[in-house]
Design a protein around this motif. Structure first.
Motif, short mmCIF file in Angstrom:
data_model
loop_
_atom_site.label_atom_id
_atom_site.label_comp_id
_atom_site.label_asym_id
_atom_site.label_seq_id
_atom_site.Cartn_x
_atom_site.Cartn_y
_atom_site.Cartn_z
N ASP A 92 23.84 22.36 -13.76
CA ASP A 92 24.54 21.34 -14.54
C ASP A 92 23.73 20.08 -14.78
N ASN A 93 22.49 20.23 -15.18
CA ASN A 93 21.75 19.02 -15.55
C ASN A 93 20.79 19.31 -16.69
N GLU A 94 20.30 18.24 -17.32
CA GLU A 94 19.38 18.42 -18.44
C GLU A 94 18.17 17.52 -18.25
N ILE A 95 17.03 17.96 -18.81
CA ILE A 95 15.82 17.14 -18.76
C ILE A 95 15.91 16.14 -19.89
N VAL A 96 15.87 14.84 -19.56
CA VAL A 96 15.90 13.86 -20.65
C VAL A 96 14.51 13.36 -21.02
N ARG A 97 13.56 13.46 -20.09
CA ARG A 97 12.22 12.98 -20.40
C ARG A 97 11.17 13.58 -19.47
N TYR A 98 10.05 14.00 -20.05
CA TYR A 98 8.89 14.41 -19.25
C TYR A 98 8.12 13.14 -18.93
N LEU A 99 7.79 12.91 -17.66
CA LEU A 99 7.27 11.60 -17.26
C LEU A 99 5.75 11.53 -17.10
N GLY A 100 5.10 12.69 -17.14
CA GLY A 100 3.64 12.69 -17.15
C GLY A 100 2.95 12.34 -15.83
N PHE A 101 3.69 12.32 -14.71
CA PHE A 101 3.00 12.14 -13.43
C PHE A 101 3.33 13.29 -12.49
N ALA A 102 2.69 13.30 -11.31
CA ALA A 102 2.81 14.41 -10.34
C ALA A 102 2.48 15.75 -11.02
N ASN A 103 1.47 15.71 -11.88
CA ASN A 103 1.06 16.94 -12.56
C ASN A 103 0.41 17.90 -11.57
N CYS A 104 0.82 19.14 -11.64
CA CYS A 104 0.20 20.16 -10.79
C CYS A 104 0.52 21.52 -11.40
N ARG A 105 -0.02 22.56 -10.80
CA ARG A 105 0.27 23.90 -11.31
C ARG A 105 0.56 24.82 -10.13
N LEU A 106 1.46 25.76 -10.38
CA LEU A 106 1.72 26.78 -9.38
C LEU A 106 0.75 27.91 -9.73
N ALA A 107 -0.15 28.20 -8.77
CA ALA A 107 -1.22 29.14 -9.11
C ALA A 107 -1.33 30.26 -8.08
N LEU A 108 -1.80 31.40 -8.56
CA LEU A 108 -2.10 32.51 -7.65
C LEU A 108 -3.51 32.32 -7.15
N ALA A 109 -3.71 32.46 -5.85
CA ALA A 109 -5.05 32.31 -5.27
C ALA A 109 -5.27 33.40 -4.24
N ILE A 110 -6.52 33.80 -4.14
CA ILE A 110 -6.87 34.91 -3.23
C ILE A 110 -8.14 34.54 -2.44
N PRO A 111 -8.40 35.21 -1.33
CA PRO A 111 -9.64 34.92 -0.60
C PRO A 111 -10.86 35.13 -1.50
N LYS A 112 -11.88 34.31 -1.27
CA LYS A 112 -13.05 34.35 -2.14
C LYS A 112 -13.74 35.71 -2.17
N ASN A 113 -13.55 36.48 -1.08
CA ASN A 113 -14.23 37.79 -1.06
C ASN A 113 -13.37 38.92 -1.64
N PHE A 114 -12.26 38.57 -2.25
CA PHE A 114 -11.36 39.59 -2.83
C PHE A 114 -12.00 40.11 -4.13
N PRO A 115 -12.08 41.42 -4.31
CA PRO A 115 -12.71 41.95 -5.54
C PRO A 115 -11.75 41.82 -6.74
N TYR A 116 -11.76 40.66 -7.39
CA TYR A 116 -10.79 40.37 -8.44
C TYR A 116 -11.40 40.52 -9.83
N GLN A 117 -10.70 41.29 -10.71
CA GLN A 117 -11.16 41.37 -12.10
C GLN A 117 -10.18 40.67 -13.04
N ASP A 118 -8.94 41.17 -13.03
CA ASP A 118 -7.87 40.46 -13.73
C ASP A 118 -6.59 40.62 -12.91
N PHE A 119 -5.46 40.11 -13.45
CA PHE A 119 -4.27 40.07 -12.57
C PHE A 119 -3.83 41.45 -12.10
#
Ligand code: PRT
Ligand code: ZN
Length: 299
Positions: A92-119
Motif C-alpha cells: 500500500d505505498n507508491e514511489i513519489v520520487r527517486y532521490l539519487g543517493f545510496a546507489n548500489c546494485r544487487l549482484a551475483l558474485a562467485i569465487p575468482k577461481n570459478f570457471p565462469y563463461q556466462d550466467f
C-alpha cells in the motif's frame, strides 16, 4: 492550537547508509529536526512534520499501514518486500520520487577461481543471499535453475564457509567482494533511495501539508542538479551558444549597453556545467562566463 491531524509523519533510517542523506534532504527542504540521542520520534518546529527513526526494513510496512505518511528507503528493500507480500498483503505505498543517493546494485558474485563463461555457468549452483525474492524473480526471467540459500547477514563469507557456491548481495564500490576474493558477474537489480508515500487517504489538511512537502522535495532536487549561467556573447553567436547550454530552457537575452553587437545571456541550466562546456562556450565567442549554484527552485 496546532491541528495534530495536519502534521505529516515520515519514517527514515535511524542509523546507516540512508540516514545522513535523508537528513540532508529534509534540511534542503528547509525542514529542521534535531533528533536527540536514542530518541526514535522527534518533530520539526518549523514545519508540520514528525520523524520516526527506524530500521530501513521496517519503513515500507510503516508506510503501507499508514503509521507513517512518507518514508525514505532503498528500492532493494521495497522491491524485496513487495515481491514477498504479493503472496500475502497488498503493498500500500507508491514511489513519489527517486532521490539519487545510496546507489548500489544487487549482484551475483562467485569465487575468482570459478570457471565462469556466462550466467548459464551458474546452473544448479547454491547462491547465498538476503534478497531471495528478487533473486527468484531474476532467475525465473532468465530461466535459470539455482538453489537459493537465504542468509540475513555476512553473505560474502558463505562461499568460504562452503555453504554456497556464490552470492547475490549489494555492491557499491566492490571493495567487499574484492576483500573476499569474489568477482561480480551479473547485475540482478539496480537500487537507489526513494521517497515513498502511503496510499491511505489523507485528511484535507494533511493533503495540503503533504503537497507542500512534496513540492519542497521536488524543488530541492531540481535545484540540486541545476546551475544559473550568465555570459556575454556576440549576437551572431547566440544560436550556437544556446545549443551549448545543457538543459537550458528559454534563456534571457539582453542587449549590452554601448555595444549593439553584443548581448548578455542568462539561463537556468537543469544539468551541471563542466569546465569543458565553459571552454566550448568561450570558443564560440562567449566572455565573462559566470556559473552560479541554485539553492532552491519552485516551478
Ligand atoms: O540497521 P538497518 O537495518 O537500518 O540497516 P542495514 O544494515 O540493513 O542497512 P545499511 O545501512 O547497510 O544500508 C541501507 C541501504 O543503503 C541499503 O538497503 C541499500 O539501499 C543502500 N546501500 C547502498 C547499501 C550499500 N550501498 C552497500 N554497499 N547497503 C549495503 N551495502 C553493503 C553490502 O551489503 C556489502 O556488505 O556494503 C557492502 C558492499 O559495499 P562495497 O562498497 O564494498 O561494494
Ligand atoms: Zn536493514
Amino acid at each position: 492550537m496546532e491541528n495534530r491531524n495536519a502534521r505529516i509523519r515520515i519514517a527514515i533510517q535511524k542509523s546507516g547508509r540512508l540516514s545522513e542523506e535523508s537528513f540532508r534532504l529534509l534540511a534542503a527542504c528547509g525542514i529542521y529536526v534535531k533528533p536527540r540521542k536514542e530518541q526514535l520520534f522527534c518533530h520539526s518546529d518549523n514545519f508540520p512534520l514528525d520523524l520516526l527513526l527506524v530500521r530501513d526494513d521496517d519503513i515500507p510496512s510503516l508506510v503501507s499501514e499508514g503509521t507513517c505518511d512518507f518514508g525514505i528507503v532503498g528500492t532493494n528493500v521495497l522491491e524485496e518486500q513487495s515481491l514477498q507480500k504479493k503472496t500475502s498483503l497488498k503493498n500500500d505505498n507508491e514511489i513519489v520520487r527517486y532521490l539519487g543517493f545510496a546507489n548500489c546494485r544487487l549482484a551475483l558474485a562467485i569465487p575468482k577461481n570459478f570457471p565462469y563463461q556466462d550466467f548459464r555457468s551458474l546452473k544448479n549452483c547454491r547462491i547465498a543471499t538476503s534478497y531471495p525474492y528478487i533473486l527468484a524473480k531474476y532467475i525465473k526471467e532468465k530461466k535459470l535453475n539455482l538453489q537459493i540459500t537465504t542468509l540475513t547477514g555476512s553473505v560474502e563469507i558463505a562461499p568460504r564457509l562452503g555453504i554456497a557456491d556464490g552470492i547475490c548481495d549489494l555492491v557499491s564500490t566492490g571493495a567487499t567482494l574484492e576483500a573476499n576474493n569474489l568477482q561480480e558477474v551479473e547485475t540482478v537489480f539496480k537500487s537507489q533511495a526513494v521517497l515513498i508515500k502511503t496510499l491511505k487517504d489523507f485528511s484535507k489538511e494533511k493533503q495540503g501539508v503533504a503537497k507542500l512537502f512534496q513540492n519542497r522535495v521536488e524543488g530541492s532536487e531540481l535545484a540540486n542538479g541545476s546551475k544559473y549561467i550568465m555570459l556575454n556573447a556576440p549576437k551572431s553567436a547566440l544560436s550556437t551558444i544556446v545549443t551549448l547550454l545543457p538543459g537550458a530552457e528559454r534563456p534571457t537575452v539582453m542587449e549590452l549597453q554601448g555595444d549593439a553587437n553584443k548581448v548578455a545571456i542568462h539561463a537556468l541550466c537543469r544539468e551541471n556545467i563542466f569546465w569543458e562546456t565553459m571552454e566550448q562556450l568561450k570558443l564560440a565567442g562567449a566572455s565573462s562566463i559566470l556559473v552560479l549554484p541554485v539553492e532552491k527552485m519552485m516551478t
